[in-house]
Every structure is written in C-alpha cells, then in structure tokens.
Design a protein around this motif. Sequence first.
Motif, PDB file in Angstrom:
ATOM      1  N   GLU A   1      39.472  41.270  36.636  1.00  0.00           N
ATOM      2  CA  GLU A   1      40.307  41.046  37.819  1.00  0.00           C
ATOM      3  C   GLU A   1      41.530  40.188  37.552  1.00  0.00           C
ATOM      4  N   VAL A   2      41.426  39.230  36.616  1.00  0.00           N
ATOM      5  CA  VAL A   2      42.556  38.341  36.345  1.00  0.00           C
ATOM      6  C   VAL A   2      43.782  39.133  35.887  1.00  0.00           C
ATOM      7  N   LYS A   3      43.561  40.300  35.299  1.00  0.00           N
ATOM      8  CA  LYS A   3      44.676  41.128  34.847  1.00  0.00           C
ATOM      9  C   LYS A   3      45.426  41.764  36.007  1.00  0.00           C
ATOM     10  N   LEU A   4      44.820  41.722  37.194  1.00  0.00           N
ATOM     11  CA  LEU A   4      45.473  42.209  38.405  1.00  0.00           C
ATOM     12  C   LEU A   4      45.881  41.053  39.313  1.00  0.00           C
ATOM     13  N   GLY A   5      45.894  39.841  38.772  1.00  0.00           N
ATOM     14  CA  GLY A   5      46.288  38.689  39.561  1.00  0.00           C
ATOM     15  C   GLY A   5      45.229  38.232  40.538  1.00  0.00           C
ATOM     16  N   LEU A   6      43.958  38.497  40.228  1.00  0.00           N
ATOM     17  CA  LEU A   6      42.853  38.209  41.137  1.00  0.00           C
ATOM     18  C   LEU A   6      41.723  37.535  40.375  1.00  0.00           C
ATOM     19  N   PHE A   7      40.626  37.227  41.074  1.00  0.00           N
ATOM     20  CA  PHE A   7      39.356  36.901  40.427  1.00  0.00           C
ATOM     21  C   PHE A   7      38.259  37.638  41.181  1.00  0.00           C
ATOM     22  N   PRO A   8      37.011  37.657  40.713  1.00  0.00           N
ATOM     23  CA  PRO A   8      35.966  38.419  41.388  1.00  0.00           C
ATOM     24  C   PRO A   8      35.851  38.054  42.865  1.00  0.00           C
ATOM     25  N   GLY A   9      35.699  39.072  43.704  1.00  0.00           N
ATOM     26  CA  GLY A   9      35.670  38.840  45.142  1.00  0.00           C
ATOM     27  C   GLY A   9      34.416  39.297  45.838  1.00  0.00           C
ATOM     28  N   PHE A  10      33.454  39.902  45.094  1.00  0.00           N
ATOM     29  CA  PHE A  10      32.211  40.383  45.688  1.00  0.00           C
ATOM     30  C   PHE A  10      31.034  39.468  45.334  1.00  0.00           C
ATOM     31  N   GLY A  11      31.312  38.182  45.159  1.00  0.00           N
ATOM     32  CA  GLY A  11      30.249  37.236  44.847  1.00  0.00           C
ATOM     33  C   GLY A  11      30.057  36.993  43.368  1.00  0.00           C
ATOM     34  N   GLY A  12      30.906  37.582  42.542  1.00  0.00           N
ATOM     35  CA  GLY A  12      30.734  37.466  41.093  1.00  0.00           C
ATOM     36  C   GLY A  12      30.984  36.082  40.545  1.00  0.00           C
ATOM     37  N   THR A  13      31.784  35.270  41.250  1.00  0.00           N
ATOM     38  CA  THR A  13      32.046  33.925  40.740  1.00  0.00           C
ATOM     39  C   THR A  13      30.748  33.120  40.689  1.00  0.00           C
ATOM     40  N   GLY A  14      30.096  32.988  41.825  1.00  0.00           N
ATOM     41  CA  GLY A  14      28.872  32.185  41.881  1.00  0.00           C
ATOM     42  C   GLY A  14      27.727  32.786  41.094  1.00  0.00           C
ATOM     43  N   ARG A  15      27.568  34.099  41.168  1.00  0.00           N
ATOM     44  CA  ARG A  15      26.439  34.725  40.453  1.00  0.00           C
ATOM     45  C   ARG A  15      26.600  34.585  38.940  1.00  0.00           C
ATOM     46  N   SER A  16      27.824  34.742  38.435  1.00  0.00           N
ATOM     47  CA  SER A  16      28.002  34.621  36.989  1.00  0.00           C
ATOM     48  C   SER A  16      27.796  33.184  36.535  1.00  0.00           C
ATOM     49  N   VAL A  17      28.239  32.210  37.329  1.00  0.00           N
ATOM     50  CA  VAL A  17      28.019  30.806  36.991  1.00  0.00           C
ATOM     51  C   VAL A  17      26.532  30.489  37.000  1.00  0.00           C
ATOM     52  N   ALA A  18      25.799  31.026  37.957  1.00  0.00           N
ATOM     53  CA  ALA A  18      24.361  30.781  38.031  1.00  0.00           C
ATOM     54  C   ALA A  18      23.631  31.344  36.818  1.00  0.00           C
ATOM     55  N   LEU A  19      24.072  32.494  36.330  1.00  0.00           N
ATOM     56  CA  LEU A  19      23.393  33.145  35.217  1.00  0.00           C
ATOM     57  C   LEU A  19      23.839  32.626  33.852  1.00  0.00           C
ATOM     58  N   SER A  20      25.137  32.340  33.710  1.00  0.00           N
ATOM     59  CA  SER A  20      25.703  32.053  32.396  1.00  0.00           C
ATOM     60  C   SER A  20      26.049  30.594  32.170  1.00  0.00           C
ATOM     61  N   GLY A  21      26.046  29.796  33.238  1.00  0.00           N
ATOM     62  CA  GLY A  21      26.568  28.443  33.114  1.00  0.00           C
ATOM     63  C   GLY A  21      28.068  28.446  33.313  1.00  0.00           C
ATOM     64  N   GLY A  22      28.619  27.293  33.675  1.00  0.00           N
ATOM     65  CA  GLY A  22      30.019  27.225  34.048  1.00  0.00           C
ATOM     66  C   GLY A  22      30.987  27.617  32.960  1.00  0.00           C
ATOM     67  N   VAL A  23      30.789  27.128  31.753  1.00  0.00           N
ATOM     68  CA  VAL A  23      31.771  27.371  30.697  1.00  0.00           C
ATOM     69  C   VAL A  23      31.830  28.842  30.323  1.00  0.00           C
ATOM     70  N   ALA A  24      30.671  29.456  30.071  1.00  0.00           N
ATOM     71  CA  ALA A  24      30.654  30.864  29.662  1.00  0.00           C
ATOM     72  C   ALA A  24      31.153  31.764  30.782  1.00  0.00           C
ATOM     73  N   ALA A  25      30.728  31.502  32.008  1.00  0.00           N
ATOM     74  CA  ALA A  25      31.150  32.341  33.133  1.00  0.00           C
ATOM     75  C   ALA A  25      32.648  32.222  33.379  1.00  0.00           C
ATOM     76  N   MET A  26      33.145  30.996  33.361  1.00  0.00           N
ATOM     77  CA  MET A  26      34.574  30.806  33.595  1.00  0.00           C
ATOM     78  C   MET A  26      35.408  31.407  32.472  1.00  0.00           C
ATOM     79  N   THR A  27      34.926  31.302  31.244  1.00  0.00           N
ATOM     80  CA  THR A  27      35.632  31.927  30.122  1.00  0.00           C
ATOM     81  C   THR A  27      35.737  33.429  30.336  1.00  0.00           C
ATOM     82  N   ALA A  28      34.646  34.033  30.776  1.00  0.00           N
ATOM     83  CA  ALA A  28      34.646  35.476  31.019  1.00  0.00           C
ATOM     84  C   ALA A  28      35.632  35.856  32.112  1.00  0.00           C
TER      85      ALA A  28
END
Length: 643
Positions: free
Chosen positions: A141-168
């Motif tokens: 999504e960042v390539k379109l000037g966005l970030f995940p909007g269907f709940g992917g921010t919180g779910r990825s942080v919960a699964l991967s931890g903050g650093v790995a999720a934010m890097t992705a």
Amino acid sequence: MNTPELSHFNTQVDADGIAWITFDQHASAVNTLSTAVLAELEMLTSWMEQSTLTGAVLRSGKPGGFIAGADVREFETFTDPAQLSAGLQQVHALFERLERLAYPLIAAIHGYCLGGGLELALACHGRIAVDDARTKLGFPEVKLGLFPGFGGTGRSVALSGGVAAMTAMLSGKSYSARQARGLGWVDRCVATPDRLAWTARKMINRGVPRRTPRLTHRLMALPGVRHLLAEQMRKKTAAKVNPTHYPAPFALIDLYRQHGANPQRMRTVETAAFPPLMVSRTSQSLRRLFFASEALKADAEPFDGLKRVHVIGAGVMGGDIAAWCALSGFEVTLQDLDAGAVDRAVERAQQLFAKRARRQPARDNVRARLIADPEGNGIANADLIIEAVVEREDVKQALFRDLEARAKPSAVLASNTSSIALARISRAMDDPSRLVGVHFFNPVAQLPLVEVIHDAGTDAAVVERARGFVVAIRKYPLVVKSGPGFLVNRVLGPYMLDALRRVDEGESIDVIDAAAVAFGMPMGPVELADTVGLDICLAVATELGIEAPADGRLRQHVAAGNLGSKTGQGYLSWTQGKVARTLPAGDAELGGALLKPLVDECERCLSEGVVASADEIDIGVIMGTGFAPFLGGPLNARHLEII
C-alpha cells in the motif's frame, strides 16, 4: 447442507463438515476485494455464522494467486473521507466476525497474497502457503501513498512484533512463504498446491497452532522502547523520502507510536487515519501512475519460441543486460572483441546472481545460463540479438549488416542505442524491418523501463515481439517513435545540459543538486549526468542539436576521460559507483526552475506523437529518470501548475 449461491464464491461442504470456499471472482483474471466481492463475503459470513461446521477453508480459484488486494480501480470513487471511514469500519466489522467464528477458518494460499488479501488472510485463524517462487505475501500500500486499511496494521503487529511488521508495511516488500512463516503470517508451508487441502484438513482436525507473543515483542511494545523505535523509523524514513511529499509512512509511524502496544486499538484508529491519505494528491498521483504502468504491459503478446538471447558488447550495459536476461530464465551468450571484457562481465554478474538467486540450485542454474562467447558462435541460434556496443553510427551499421547475414531469419535484431535514430543504423541493411530498439537504462537491475523503439520501417510484429521480451524479463516496455534521444534521453538532455550550463556560469554544483532533491528528484542533475556518463551526455547533446560549449567543463571532462561514475571521476568523485557528499538544504523553487526544460520537452514530445499519450510520457519519465512520483509525472505537474 444448503450453501449460498454467489457470483464470486463457490462453497461446498464435505462429509466431515468442512466448508471449502473457493474465491473465483467473476469476469476477472485475478481476485480482488471489490465492493461487490465484500458484499458477497458478508453474506457468506452470515451463512457460516449460522452453520454447524467443523471448519472452513478459504482458497482461490485463480491459477495465478490468492488475492491481489483491494480493487484499486474503485479507489477513485471514494472522494468523501467520512464516507470512506464508514466503509472501512464495515470491512473491519466483517473481518472481526470472521475472527469470532466458532470453528477454524483456514486461508490456503498460493501465488500472490497482497494488501487487502493479506489482511483477510490474517483475519483467518490459520494460514497455509505453498513454498514456491510464485507465492508472495506483503503490504504494497505504501507504493500507492497509503498503508493497510482493513485492519492489517494491528494484526501484523500482533503477529510479527512492531519492528518486523512496521518494516514490512513501510517498505512495501513482498515475502516468500518461508519468510512469511518467520513473520508469523503463515503457520504451515507446503511444497505444492495439491498439498494445501490435505494440510488444511489436518489443521482443522488437530487445531490451529497457538502463537504466544515473544518476550522481545512485549518489550518492544513498552512505551519508552516503542517511542524510541518509532523515532528511529521516522529518521530512517525521512532519509529516503520527504514527509511533505509522501505522508503515508509517517502517518503509519505515528499510528504505531501512539497505539503499537494495543494492536486492537491500532487497527480501530486506522479507519480514521487512512481516509485523508486516500484523497491526498500524493495517493491520487501514485494511483494514476500504477494504472499507467500496468497499461504498458497490457495486451503484450508473449515472444513465442524465445529461448536464446545473444548480447554483443560486454561493457557495463551489455554485461548487465546479459546478466538480467539470464536471471530471467533465458540462455544467454555474451560476445565482445575483448575476451577479457566478457570475463569481467560474467564475473560481475555473479554479484547480481548472489543477491537475486539465494538458493544454491537456482544460483547454479542461472550461472550456467550465462555463457561467455567472445567469438559470437551464439548468433546462429539466437532468437533475439541485442547490440550494446559503442554509440557510433558507423560501428552499428557495420555490425547489423553482418548480423543480418549470420542470424537466422526469424531472429529479432535489436539495438540498445541510447540516441541514434533506427533509420540511420539500418541504412546498410537489406531488410530494415527486422531492426527494433530495446533501450535499457543504467543500472539495468534497478530501473524498470525499457524503451521499445520503432520507426515507419519497423515490422509491427517485430515491435510486439520486443514488447513480449521486455515483459518476459519483468520490465516495462514503453513504445517510442524513433527520433533523436527517443523519449527519456530527449527530455533529460535539456535538463542536464541546462544544469551543466549553470555550473559553467559559476553556480554551485551542490546548490543545484540540492534544489532538485528538495523538489522531489532522487538525485540532482549534475550527479545524474555523472551517473549516465558524461560521454553519453555529450553524444545526446550532439544528437539533439544542443550546443555544448567548446570551453565548457563537459567537453573538458570527456576529453580527459573523466566520464563520471564509470571512471571514478567526473563533475564529482566516485568510489565503487558511489559519491560521498552531504548536500545543503535545497531550494524547491529553484528545483522547479531547473526542471522546466524537461517539462517543456515533454510537451513537445506529446505534440509530436513520440509516444501515444500523456500518461505514457509521465510513467516513462518517472521510470526512466526518477522524476518525482508524488507529482504524477512531468505533464501532470504542469497540469497542476507546479512547474
């Protein structure tokens, strides 16, 4: 058990009470989460909530992949931030209902699983993915000037931890199935697609593996640690992009800084933070470019029978073209009068192969496909021959006259010329219709554009075969009418030469380059000239009829053999292809003035029909020169009255 009859989903329940839900979007080559699809998914969710099942498996009916993401074409219909926020809340509620199902819901993934598709998969209880080269998971999504909007921010942080999720999310990178398993996005990997169903059944019967948050993830979520991490992320991101030009990554970092310890809250707040980005000029411009780039590949016919490529010229460009073709699966023979140059090019290619083909068998295979051929024995069997020799008309004429006699009749003859008109190169050929231009840009591995050059005498079928070749090597073909400088070098010429004129008149190189960077260019015009090669700049100036003063520094550098990055010295000093410098704060208004010659030339190219449309000029110049993507291209910037 009665199953719902839907247009995009086919559901069957087996004797064990497992629902096999096949997502096969009607009248579409790929699966996307369009408004119509989400409406059907809501109906399907209601049925699942009311059904007595032991489990459910969501899989794709498309051979190419799982889900490509949200339907980007529909983004243009969302102009009201409040309406968009309400729509996002509906999707969030739908995905939360899937999470609350009383039985396991498993996502069976093959091929691409991107953006909204990955967000849907993360809302499932378990995920299985095929571990092959086609499977890619990520948040682009960042390539379109966005970030995940269907709940992917919180779910990825919960699964991967903050650093790995934010890097992705900040990088937009795609991950293999095995890498995604390491991130917690995938629970099981299987070798082939036919193993998905068996593994999904076993997971339902035995239970989805439970993941407990790692201690390091919990520590990184602590306020002081998280705030420090967010600040580091901001600094690293700001070193790459300007927050004024690209607000999305910085908005995402703020979201993580404030709510990263509470993934549920993070994804709730996401619905308010996302809409302003969607309606921003940056996202609108980047989405326009996305459609323009996809259009370059649209309807490109495969180059049937293309197996062998022969490259003549083992310099930087020729060697890198040969290496990229080998990496793309073709058998490549590389020829040069200097056998040592061929050896050096093959040796240099190993660095690319080591980066792109990480597993040893794949690396060995690609190495075997690149064959040193100083004598040119591969000409007779080649399906495509690419010339990448010195930019001299007489040399190219003699070469193609010889190739025409030695190559098989069906072979496509292509020149990587950067500025010489095809009609002049083909003057000595018996059949000029065989000649086409395939103009790559340096560095070949990084720049995605290839100009496919034609003139009135080029056979249309040859142009289409060249387009098919470019798509096959994972590049974007821009069809350009032959003429001095073609498109990219034609518009770059006035831009770079005007900047070099300013240097001759005493203006600071650092001030000039800093101004262009402040405007939004990836590098300044002087550094760009050094990167392109000062000899190429001078040749393009000659082709375009732009006077380079006899006593100017450009001619002096070329006469002294100081050609820029490839020789280690030009207007700047280079070490191993890099220049060490710290630019001052730049003047964006001066940057706009510097780019005016480029935009003016783009308008002339459009009026002359050098390419088919303004969209193609904008995407071509962005891909070929790095022109500020957030402005949507030079002609779009002129339309917005920015330049």
